[in-house]
Motif scaffolding. Structure first.
Motif: not given
Length: 500
Positions: A96-112
């Motif tokens: 559980l890190a103190h930072g963001s996970y991934g970066a947006p792809i094609d203008g949408a959030g990374f997780f999906p």
């Protein structure tokens, strides 16, 4: 009181007292508002430590607490998050890190996109796309630069041995000229007509008057329990742990850049490594273990020889009114959290920040009081939710402590978050969150929750675009992590610890 309150009296101990006193003095002295601190006997011992979330750095900066000097004085360390190690074979640890996970792809959030790619064979874990997590895994500190800031959020907290940390705050209070009194016990003088506090009576006979009184005494609630509304909401049905053991052990030869939560059959042990020592916290249920067997279990999970053990009761719950009349409860006096993730300093900071934002501008402050109670209640509920979700969605064992945790009364907001995540991987947004959506996603995926689907809008992105972005992110993270100093090396560059 016929005008704006201009005298703050803070009654309490340890970090809650001295963080409140120094911040209020620093922020409000230019407005002519005085601060008096009444120090009660400490609750701290040699095994006590404070673990912070990232916002504490900003509070320290406001006080002019220079980071390298603080870490030298306390023997503290940095923390890039919490590594959770489960007891179930085949269940990988997760950060559980103190930072963001991934970066947006094609203008949408990374997780999906990550979720969809995993469905089609991607082997990289969610945390592999978190720069902070990967630095922690490699024993590195994460020093932000322009490239990392463009990629995403990179934060850190601290592990601070409690006694020298409090001493540092107390020294800052003296430097700021805060009037301080010491008293083993206190009396409270009330206004008969309103129920407000008019003065604090010290055990040497001194009488200290004020306009706003802050209760920073911790769970004792020495002032708040004497106000007209002392009712509380009991959170214990949502949690299983009702005892906490703290102890310390020798420092690690190499200090990890994260806290570690090691899950056992009858509870969990958290290890907070510092330059001075390794601090251990064990949460358990008295119905399953007595204190002596808990000490043995904590030592076994930690793999360390423990000393200076202290066991305390845990009673999760929250006051209906943190601010009653002219008395404001801060930190543990307002809300008692579960030990998970050590949110004590964060709760103190939330109370301080919101009281500063709503400090009365006139003699009548019912509107400010109402808003303070609303917003702190909302913020505390969201912290409780994150803790509760860890227990509610756990897959750490079929019986005993962890089965009871899954069967606990889950807050409706947690059930809602879980349902939305399981359906499509989204995190239902709520006001006053302390934990970012991608940290919620890291928690749920780490616990083995796999959403059924993802938002269909991402299906318009060509697969090759996704693959290219995944490769780019992973390559960037590998490169940046290798550029970072080791955690040990970075601590050494700050100067020799005075507490080590």
């Amino acid at each position: 009181m016929s005008s704006q309150p201009n005298r703050i009296v803070i009654v309490g101990r340890d970090a809650a007292l001295w963080l409140s006193a120094t911040i209020f003095r620093h922020a409000l002295a230019p407005a002519g508002i005085s601060v008096t601190a009444i120090e009660l006997p400490t609750d701290l011992g040699p095994a006590a430590t404070y673990a912070s979330l990232p916002p504490l750095e900003a509070l320290h900066n406001k006080l002019g607490l220079e980071e390298s000097a603080l870490l030298r004085a306390t023997g503290g360390s940095f923390s890039l998050g919490h590594n959770v190690v489960g007891p179930v074979p085949g269940m990988p640890p997760f950060l559980l890190a103190h930072g963001s996970y991934g970066a947006p792809i094609d203008g949408a959030g990374f997780f999906p996109y990550w979720l969809k790619a995993r469905r089609f064979g991607l082997q990289a874990a969610f945390e592999d796309f978190c720069l902070t997590a990967m630095a922690a895994r490699q024993g590195r500190m994460l020093v932000p630069d322009e490239e990392t800031e463009l990629f995403g959020r990179t934060d850190y907290g601290y592990h601070l041995p409690a006694l020298p940390y409090v001493a540092t705050l107390k020294a800052r209070a003296a430097k700021l000229g805060i009037t301080t009194h010491h008293s083993s016990t206190i009396g409270v003088e009330h206004q008969v007509e309103t129920g407000s506090i008019s003065a604090i009576l010290l055990d040497d006979g001194m009488r200290v008057e004020g306009d706003i009184f802050v209760d920073a005494s911790g769970p004792e609630g020495i002032l708040a329990d004497q106000m007209p509304d002392i009712s509380r909401d009991d959170w214990r049905p949502a949690f299983v742990a009702n005892r906490r053991l703290t102890a310390r052990a020798a420092r690690f030869a190499s200090v990890p850049a994260y806290a570690e939560i090691r899950v056992g059959a009858s509870g969990w042990t958290a290890l907070h490594a510092t330059q001075a020592a390794t601090f251990v916290s064990y949460a358990f249920a008295l119905e399953e273990q007595d204190d002596e067997s808990a000490l043995a279990a904590a030592g076994k999970l930690a793999g360390l020889t423990l000393s200076d053990p202290v066991v305390t009761s845990v009673e999760q719950g929250i006051r209906h009114q943190a601010w009653s009349a002219n008395c404001v409860a801060i930190g543990g006096a307002a809300c008692s959290f579960d030990p998970l993730l050590d949110v004590e300093l964060h709760a103190i900071q939330l109370g301080i920040v919101h009281l500063l934002a709503l400090f009365p501008a006139g003699a009548i402050f019912s509107a400010e009081r109402s808003e303070y109670n609303r917003i702190t209640r909302s913020a505390f509920d969201r912290v409780r939710d994150f803790q509760s979700a860890f227990y509610a969605a756990n897959r750490f064992g079929p019986t005993g402590f962890w089965a009871a945790a899954r069967g606990a009364t889950t807050p409706a907001t947690v059930g809602h978050k879980l349902a939305i995540f399981r359906a499509r991987g989204d995190i239902a947004p709520m006001e006053d969150e302390s934990f970012a959506p991608d940290l919620w996603q890291a928690l749920f995926t780490g616990l083995g929750e796999i959403p059924e689907s993802w938002p269909p809008a991402i299906d318009r992105t060509p697969p090759e675009r996704m693959k290219d972005d995944f490769r780019r992110m992973l390559g960037f993270i590998r490169r940046k992590v290798l550029e970072q100093p080791t955690h040990d090396g970075y601590l050494a560059s700050l100067g020799r610890s005075e507490a080590a």
